[in-house]
Design a protein around this motif. Structure first.
Motif, PDB file in Angstrom:
ATOM      1  N   SER A  72       1.055  -1.134  -0.177  1.00 18.36           N
ATOM      2  CA  SER A  72       0.188   0.028   0.022  1.00 18.36           C
ATOM      3  C   SER A  72       0.759   1.005  -0.209  1.00 18.36           C
ATOM      4  O   SER A  72       2.383   1.181   0.217  1.00 18.36           O
ATOM      5  CB  SER A  72      -0.773   0.172   1.480  1.00 18.36           C
ATOM      6  N   VAL A  73       0.347   2.020  -0.114  1.00 17.73           N
ATOM      7  CA  VAL A  73       1.109   3.376  -0.155  1.00 17.73           C
ATOM      8  C   VAL A  73       2.010   4.330   0.646  1.00 17.73           C
ATOM      9  O   VAL A  73       2.890   4.021   0.868  1.00 17.73           O
ATOM     10  CB  VAL A  73      -0.092   4.822  -0.496  1.00 17.73           C
ATOM     11  N   ALA A  74       1.056   3.427   2.208  1.00 17.85           N
ATOM     12  CA  ALA A  74       2.028   3.739   3.349  1.00 17.85           C
ATOM     13  C   ALA A  74       2.872   2.755   3.603  1.00 17.85           C
ATOM     14  O   ALA A  74       3.890   2.642   4.627  1.00 17.85           O
ATOM     15  CB  ALA A  74       0.872   3.007   4.659  1.00 17.85           C
ATOM     16  N   ASP A  75       3.231   1.682   2.742  1.00 18.80           N
ATOM     17  CA  ASP A  75       4.436   0.963   2.586  1.00 18.80           C
ATOM     18  C   ASP A  75       5.974   0.862   2.083  1.00 18.80           C
ATOM     19  O   ASP A  75       6.013  -0.128   2.088  1.00 18.80           O
ATOM     20  CB  ASP A  75       3.867  -0.762   2.864  1.00 18.80           C
ATOM     21  N   HIS A  76       5.315   2.738   1.718  1.00 16.67           N
ATOM     22  CA  HIS A  76       6.262   2.160   0.335  1.00 16.67           C
ATOM     23  C   HIS A  76       7.731   2.436   1.080  1.00 16.67           C
ATOM     24  O   HIS A  76       7.214   3.327   2.241  1.00 16.67           O
ATOM     25  CB  HIS A  76       6.647   3.547  -0.718  1.00 16.67           C
ATOM     26  N   GLN A  77       8.875   1.929   0.936  1.00 17.71           N
ATOM     27  CA  GLN A  77       9.862   2.773   1.517  1.00 17.71           C
ATOM     28  C   GLN A  77      10.738   3.983   0.605  1.00 17.71           C
ATOM     29  O   GLN A  77      11.293   3.746  -0.168  1.00 17.71           O
ATOM     30  CB  GLN A  77      10.898   1.446   1.777  1.00 17.71           C
ATOM     31  N   TYR A  78      11.635   4.734   1.886  1.00 17.37           N
ATOM     32  CA  TYR A  78      12.142   5.476   1.357  1.00 17.37           C
ATOM     33  C   TYR A  78      13.690   6.131   1.424  1.00 17.37           C
ATOM     34  O   TYR A  78      13.855   5.582   2.619  1.00 17.37           O
ATOM     35  CB  TYR A  78      11.348   6.905   0.793  1.00 17.37           C
ATOM     36  N   TRP A  79      14.412   5.709   0.224  1.00 16.81           N
ATOM     37  CA  TRP A  79      16.489   6.107   0.926  1.00 16.81           C
ATOM     38  C   TRP A  79      16.868   7.049   0.228  1.00 16.81           C
ATOM     39  O   TRP A  79      16.213   7.181  -0.884  1.00 16.81           O
ATOM     40  CB  TRP A  79      16.468   5.541   1.386  1.00 16.81           C
ATOM     41  N   LEU A  80      17.479   8.094   1.004  1.00 17.66           N
ATOM     42  CA  LEU A  80      18.444   9.052  -0.006  1.00 17.66           C
ATOM     43  C   LEU A  80      19.436   8.146  -0.741  1.00 17.66           C
ATOM     44  O   LEU A  80      20.237   7.155   0.147  1.00 17.66           O
ATOM     45  CB  LEU A  80      18.715   9.699   1.005  1.00 17.66           C
ATOM     46  N   THR A  81      20.151   8.536  -1.809  1.00 22.05           N
ATOM     47  CA  THR A  81      20.421   7.715  -2.693  1.00 22.05           C
ATOM     48  C   THR A  81      21.871   9.151  -1.924  1.00 22.05           C
ATOM     49  O   THR A  81      21.593   9.887  -1.658  1.00 22.05           O
ATOM     50  CB  THR A  81      20.646   8.297  -4.292  1.00 22.05           C
ATOM     51  N   GLY A  82      23.266   8.664  -2.602  1.00 24.19           N
ATOM     52  CA  GLY A  82      24.369   9.212  -2.751  1.00 24.19           C
ATOM     53  C   GLY A  82      24.235  10.587  -2.934  1.00 24.19           C
ATOM     54  O   GLY A  82      24.912  11.742  -2.385  1.00 24.19           O
ATOM     55  N   THR A  83      23.617  11.155  -4.168  1.00 22.28           N
ATOM     56  CA  THR A  83      22.735  12.557  -4.135  1.00 22.28           C
ATOM     57  C   THR A  83      22.602  13.371  -3.218  1.00 22.28           C
ATOM     58  O   THR A  83      23.128  14.596  -3.172  1.00 22.28           O
ATOM     59  CB  THR A  83      22.730  12.166  -5.803  1.00 22.28           C
ATOM     60  N   GLY A  84      21.389  12.295  -3.241  1.00 21.27           N
ATOM     61  CA  GLY A  84      20.599  13.019  -2.245  1.00 21.27           C
ATOM     62  C   GLY A  84      21.623  12.899  -0.236  1.00 21.27           C
ATOM     63  O   GLY A  84      21.484  14.276   0.218  1.00 21.27           O
ATOM     64  N   ASP A  85      22.057  12.315   0.127  1.00 21.35           N
ATOM     65  CA  ASP A  85      23.048  12.918   0.668  1.00 21.35           C
ATOM     66  C   ASP A  85      24.123  13.219   0.861  1.00 21.35           C
ATOM     67  O   ASP A  85      24.271  14.260   1.742  1.00 21.35           O
ATOM     68  CB  ASP A  85      23.885  11.243   0.977  1.00 21.35           C
ATOM     69  N   LEU A  86      24.540  13.665  -0.271  1.00 20.38           N
ATOM     70  CA  LEU A  86      25.679  14.617  -0.022  1.00 20.38           C
ATOM     71  C   LEU A  86      25.100  16.050  -0.436  1.00 20.38           C
ATOM     72  O   LEU A  86      25.426  17.082   0.324  1.00 20.38           O
ATOM     73  CB  LEU A  86      26.568  14.423  -1.536  1.00 20.38           C
ATOM     74  N   ALA A  87      23.616  16.575  -0.958  1.00 23.51           N
ATOM     75  CA  ALA A  87      23.508  17.775  -0.967  1.00 23.51           C
ATOM     76  C   ALA A  87      23.109  18.254   0.727  1.00 23.51           C
ATOM     77  O   ALA A  87      23.016  19.508   0.371  1.00 23.51           O
ATOM     78  CB  ALA A  87      22.323  17.333  -2.196  1.00 23.51           C
ATOM     79  N   GLU A  88      22.586  17.018   1.473  1.00 24.47           N
ATOM     80  CA  GLU A  88      21.954  17.561   2.555  1.00 24.47           C
ATOM     81  C   GLU A  88      23.316  18.051   3.607  1.00 24.47           C
ATOM     82  O   GLU A  88      23.446  18.787   4.105  1.00 24.47           O
ATOM     83  CB  GLU A  88      21.110  16.237   3.328  1.00 24.47           C
ATOM     84  N   GLU A  89      24.295  16.946   3.267  1.00 19.85           N
ATOM     85  CA  GLU A  89      25.256  16.909   4.339  1.00 19.85           C
ATOM     86  C   GLU A  89      26.025  19.143   3.734  1.00 19.85           C
ATOM     87  O   GLU A  89      26.810  19.491   4.778  1.00 19.85           O
ATOM     88  CB  GLU A  89      26.883  16.152   3.863  1.00 19.85           C
ATOM     89  N   LEU A  90      26.472  18.847   2.242  1.00 17.58           N
ATOM     90  CA  LEU A  90      26.841  19.895   2.030  1.00 17.58           C
ATOM     91  C   LEU A  90      26.275  21.193   2.562  1.00 17.58           C
ATOM     92  O   LEU A  90      26.400  22.200   3.358  1.00 17.58           O
ATOM     93  CB  LEU A  90      26.317  20.092   0.388  1.00 17.58           C
ATOM     94  N   LYS A  91      24.655  21.588   2.963  1.00 23.12           N
ATOM     95  CA  LYS A  91      23.904  22.229   2.589  1.00 23.12           C
ATOM     96  C   LYS A  91      24.109  23.014   4.919  1.00 23.12           C
ATOM     97  O   LYS A  91      24.103  23.913   5.231  1.00 23.12           O
ATOM     98  CB  LYS A  91      22.586  22.038   2.635  1.00 23.12           C
ATOM     99  N   ARG A  92      24.295  21.177   5.396  1.00 21.32           N
ATOM    100  CA  ARG A  92      24.495  21.512   6.594  1.00 21.32           C
ATOM    101  C   ARG A  92      25.961  22.222   7.368  1.00 21.32           C
ATOM    102  O   ARG A  92      25.878  21.867   8.130  1.00 21.32           O
ATOM    103  CB  ARG A  92      24.301  19.892   7.412  1.00 21.32           C
ATOM    104  N   ARG A  93      27.244  21.535   5.990  1.00 20.81           N
ATOM    105  CA  ARG A  93      27.935  22.285   6.860  1.00 20.81           C
ATOM    106  C   ARG A  93      28.523  23.678   6.457  1.00 20.81           C
ATOM    107  O   ARG A  93      27.860  24.755   5.709  1.00 20.81           O
ATOM    108  CB  ARG A  93      29.300  21.559   5.474  1.00 20.81           C
ATOM    109  N   SER A  94      28.949  24.151   7.621  1.00 18.59           N
ATOM    110  CA  SER A  94      29.165  26.021   7.375  1.00 18.59           C
ATOM    111  C   SER A  94      30.488  26.511   6.297  1.00 18.59           C
ATOM    112  O   SER A  94      31.040  25.642   5.586  1.00 18.59           O
ATOM    113  CB  SER A  94      30.101  26.264   8.148  1.00 18.59           C
TER     114      SER A  94
END
Length: 134
Positions: A72-94
């Motif tokens: 069902s829609v509630a069972d769909h599983q999501y995770w960040l790819t390497g691109t998303g992980d890097l984008a978030e890490e760069l956003k958090r770094r000063s």
């Protein structure tokens, strides 16, 4: 409970939640939509209920997030790819951490040369302007 005003804000929140969940001990490697929304509520973040589908589709299209369909829609599983992980890490770094990392590991000699010359010209122009104003 507030809700994000724009799709861009919802994207940032979903990416932030998946980034945080991935760094928790014992994480199973994915999160469902209810888990993401519950995390937002528990950490007093804006909860992207109405914008979730639009933000999800943009993250999937950009390649920052991946999905495995469930029963069902509630069972769909999501995770960040390497691109998303890097984008978030760069956003958090000063910006200072980003400059230091770039100077430690420049991609090419030319980039290192430009970084050093840019710093030197900035320093010289600052000194020149400072002495001209006296």
């Amino acid at each position: 409970m507030t809700e994000p005003k724009t799709t861009g804000e919802a994207i940032q929140i979903i990416r932030r939640v998946l980034y945080d969940l991935a760094r928790q001990p014992g994480w199973n490697g994915h999160a469902t939509e209810p888990e993401i929304l519950n995390y937002c509520i528990a950490h007093k973040l804006p909860v992207p209920v109405t914008l979730f589908e639009k933000a999800k589709s943009r993250l999937l299209d950009s390649g920052e997030m991946a999905m495995r369909a469930g029963n069902s829609v509630a069972d769909h599983q999501y995770w960040l790819t390497g691109t998303g992980d890097l984008a978030e890490e760069l956003k958090r770094r000063s910006w200072l951490e980003q400059v230091a990392a770039e100077l430690r590991e420049p991609r090419t000699f030319v980039q290192l040369l430009f970084a050093v010359l840019g710093f030197a010209f900035g320093l010289v122009s600052g000194l020149f302007l400072g002495s001209a104003s006296k």
